[in-house]
Design a protein around this motif. Structure first.
Motif, PDB file in Angstrom:
ATOM      1  N   VAL A 171      18.631  -1.470 -16.701  1.00  0.00           N
ATOM      2  CA  VAL A 171      18.772  -2.156 -15.345  1.00  0.00           C
ATOM      3  C   VAL A 171      18.676  -0.962 -14.143  1.00  0.00           C
ATOM      4  O   VAL A 171      19.523  -0.119 -14.266  1.00  0.00           O
ATOM      5  N   ASP A 172      17.885  -1.316 -13.130  1.00  0.00           N
ATOM      6  CA  ASP A 172      17.941  -0.392 -12.022  1.00  0.00           C
ATOM      7  C   ASP A 172      18.035  -1.038 -10.804  1.00  0.00           C
ATOM      8  O   ASP A 172      17.716  -1.950 -10.582  1.00  0.00           O
ATOM      9  N   ASP A 173      18.457  -0.172  -9.720  1.00  0.00           N
ATOM     10  CA  ASP A 173      18.626  -0.655  -8.342  1.00  0.00           C
ATOM     11  C   ASP A 173      17.071  -0.637  -7.894  1.00  0.00           C
ATOM     12  O   ASP A 173      16.541   0.319  -8.017  1.00  0.00           O
ATOM     13  N   ILE A 174      16.946  -1.326  -6.781  1.00  0.00           N
ATOM     14  CA  ILE A 174      15.637  -1.319  -6.236  1.00  0.00           C
ATOM     15  C   ILE A 174      15.881  -1.712  -4.672  1.00  0.00           C
ATOM     16  O   ILE A 174      17.075  -2.320  -4.408  1.00  0.00           O
ATOM     17  N   SER A 175      14.950  -1.382  -3.905  1.00  0.00           N
ATOM     18  CA  SER A 175      14.841  -1.760  -2.590  1.00  0.00           C
ATOM     19  C   SER A 175      14.375  -3.005  -2.291  1.00  0.00           C
ATOM     20  O   SER A 175      13.622  -3.785  -3.114  1.00  0.00           O
ATOM     21  N   ALA A 176      14.397  -3.751  -1.023  1.00  0.00           N
ATOM     22  CA  ALA A 176      13.938  -4.837  -0.741  1.00  0.00           C
ATOM     23  C   ALA A 176      12.389  -4.734  -0.474  1.00  0.00           C
ATOM     24  O   ALA A 176      11.661  -5.709  -0.378  1.00  0.00           O
ATOM     25  N   THR A 177      11.795  -3.659  -0.644  1.00  0.00           N
ATOM     26  CA  THR A 177      10.623  -3.308  -0.232  1.00  0.00           C
ATOM     27  C   THR A 177       9.733  -2.664  -1.781  1.00  0.00           C
ATOM     28  O   THR A 177       9.200  -1.753  -1.491  1.00  0.00           O
ATOM     29  N   THR A 178      10.529  -2.831  -2.743  1.00  0.00           N
ATOM     30  CA  THR A 178       9.999  -2.372  -4.017  1.00  0.00           C
ATOM     31  C   THR A 178       8.847  -2.923  -4.529  1.00  0.00           C
ATOM     32  O   THR A 178       8.934  -4.295  -4.735  1.00  0.00           O
ATOM     33  N   TYR A 179       7.768  -2.359  -5.033  1.00  0.00           N
ATOM     34  CA  TYR A 179       6.484  -3.035  -5.927  1.00  0.00           C
ATOM     35  C   TYR A 179       6.368  -2.427  -7.202  1.00  0.00           C
ATOM     36  O   TYR A 179       6.619  -1.224  -7.321  1.00  0.00           O
ATOM     37  N   ASP A 180       5.645  -2.786  -8.027  1.00  0.00           N
ATOM     38  CA  ASP A 180       5.244  -2.428  -9.081  1.00  0.00           C
ATOM     39  C   ASP A 180       4.010  -1.621  -9.025  1.00  0.00           C
ATOM     40  O   ASP A 180       3.249  -1.647  -7.880  1.00  0.00           O
ATOM     41  N   PRO A 181       3.203  -0.990  -9.888  1.00  0.00           N
ATOM     42  CA  PRO A 181       2.113  -0.202  -9.850  1.00  0.00           C
ATOM     43  C   PRO A 181       1.103  -0.795  -9.461  1.00  0.00           C
ATOM     44  O   PRO A 181      -0.250  -0.445  -8.788  1.00  0.00           O
ATOM     45  N   LEU A 182       0.954  -2.278  -9.561  1.00  0.00           N
ATOM     46  CA  LEU A 182      -0.245  -2.967  -9.111  1.00  0.00           C
ATOM     47  C   LEU A 182      -0.108  -3.547  -7.826  1.00  0.00           C
ATOM     48  O   LEU A 182      -0.719  -3.444  -7.236  1.00  0.00           O
ATOM     49  N   SER A 183       0.987  -4.093  -7.657  1.00  0.00           N
ATOM     50  CA  SER A 183       1.206  -4.984  -6.351  1.00  0.00           C
ATOM     51  C   SER A 183       1.304  -4.283  -5.029  1.00  0.00           C
ATOM     52  O   SER A 183       1.168  -4.684  -4.052  1.00  0.00           O
ATOM     53  N   ILE A 184       1.676  -2.903  -5.303  1.00  0.00           N
ATOM     54  CA  ILE A 184       1.917  -1.964  -4.170  1.00  0.00           C
ATOM     55  C   ILE A 184       0.505  -1.870  -3.385  1.00  0.00           C
ATOM     56  O   ILE A 184       0.805  -1.783  -2.169  1.00  0.00           O
ATOM     57  N   VAL A 185      -0.643  -1.867  -3.960  1.00  0.00           N
ATOM     58  CA  VAL A 185      -1.675  -1.804  -3.350  1.00  0.00           C
ATOM     59  C   VAL A 185      -2.079  -2.843  -2.294  1.00  0.00           C
ATOM     60  O   VAL A 185      -2.392  -2.758  -1.405  1.00  0.00           O
ATOM     61  N   TYR A 186      -1.579  -4.074  -2.908  1.00  0.00           N
ATOM     62  CA  TYR A 186      -1.831  -5.212  -2.074  1.00  0.00           C
ATOM     63  C   TYR A 186      -1.031  -5.164  -0.857  1.00  0.00           C
ATOM     64  O   TYR A 186      -1.469  -5.464   0.273  1.00  0.00           O
TER      65      TYR A 186
END
Length: 251
Positions: free
Chosen positions: A130-145
């Protein structure tokens, strides 16, 4: 030369969707992936909308000549909860299945936007974290969107948070220049961007990755290239149901 690893990389990088306000209910993009001018595989990405979610599936398969000694058959999937208005939204689920010769990988991540946590699992090695993320974290696919909903100005950089089932990376994306390019499906006016890859492993050593996005509201990736130790890898848009009637190519 790990051609199979490079094919897998393009399966994650060469992804396309429309901004939230211009989203088509179904989208399909097909790319030819070549190494030093020789076709090595095909990447296909398909987008579908299901209620308030976007479902993205991308597959990469090697060509018959590569299959004879190193078969590649990879699949990645992302589920994104759409935002309201022009807001893109946020990822809910990501799964990555790698099958390259004798190498296998199967990982998934579930994002909790309210708690700003992500639970990832290695399904083959039976481990999880389990890791912390930011409010604007994306996975390697959705980041391009997400990047394609932003205002891209040559000479400026933007920073994005990417979670890859191991670590959260804050990655710089440089907006380099405007350029016209020729592809099998036409000539396009584009904006060239360069993600400064910080991930560990093979691709941290390649560098010089460039993506050509159409210079319009859609920002469709029509070409990607990267230099490697021997030659260059290039992926070029060759077909699919990719071009809404509202879009225009270069004159």
């Amino acid at each position: 030369m790990k051609i199979s690893a490079l094919l897998s990389f393009f399966a994650l990088l060469i992804l396309s969707a429309l901004p939230a306000h211009a989203m088509s209910p179904n989208e399909k993009l097909v790319y030819d992936v070549s190494w030093t001018g020789i076709k090595a595989g095909t990447t296909t990405q398909e987008l579908s909308t299901k209620g308030s979610e976007l479902h993205i599936v991308t597959t990469t398969r090697s060509t018959p000549w590569l299959d004879t000694f190193f078969r590649v058959e990879d699949r990645a999937e992302s589920v994104v909860v759409r935002g309201s208005g022009d807001r893109f939204g946020f990822p809910r689920y990501f799964r990555n299945k790698i099958s390259e010769g004798n190498h296998r990988r199967l990982k998934e991540a579930r994002f909790d936007q309210q708690k700003l946590k992500v639970e990832s699992k290695d399904l083959l090695h039976k481990t999880q974290r389990v890791d912390d993320i930011s409010a604007t974290t994306y996975d390697p696919l959705s980041i391009v969107y997400y990047v394609r909903t932003l205002d891209l100005v040559p000479g400026r950089s933007l920073f994005v948070d990417i979670y890859d089932c191991k670590k959260l990376w804050n990655t710089e994306v440089k907006v380099l220049r405007r350029e016209e390019v020729e592809t099998p499906v036409g000539r396009f006016k584009t904006i060239v961007v360069q993600p400064m890859m910080k991930a560990d492993g093979f691709f941290a050593r390649t560098g010089d990755v460039k993506v050509w996005l159409t210079d319009d509201a859609l920002k469709i990736p029509v070409m990607v290239s990267t230099k490697v130790k021997i030659g260059k890898i290039k992926a070029v848009l060759t077909g699919g149901s990719y071009w809404p009637q509202t879009a225009t190519k270069a004159d």
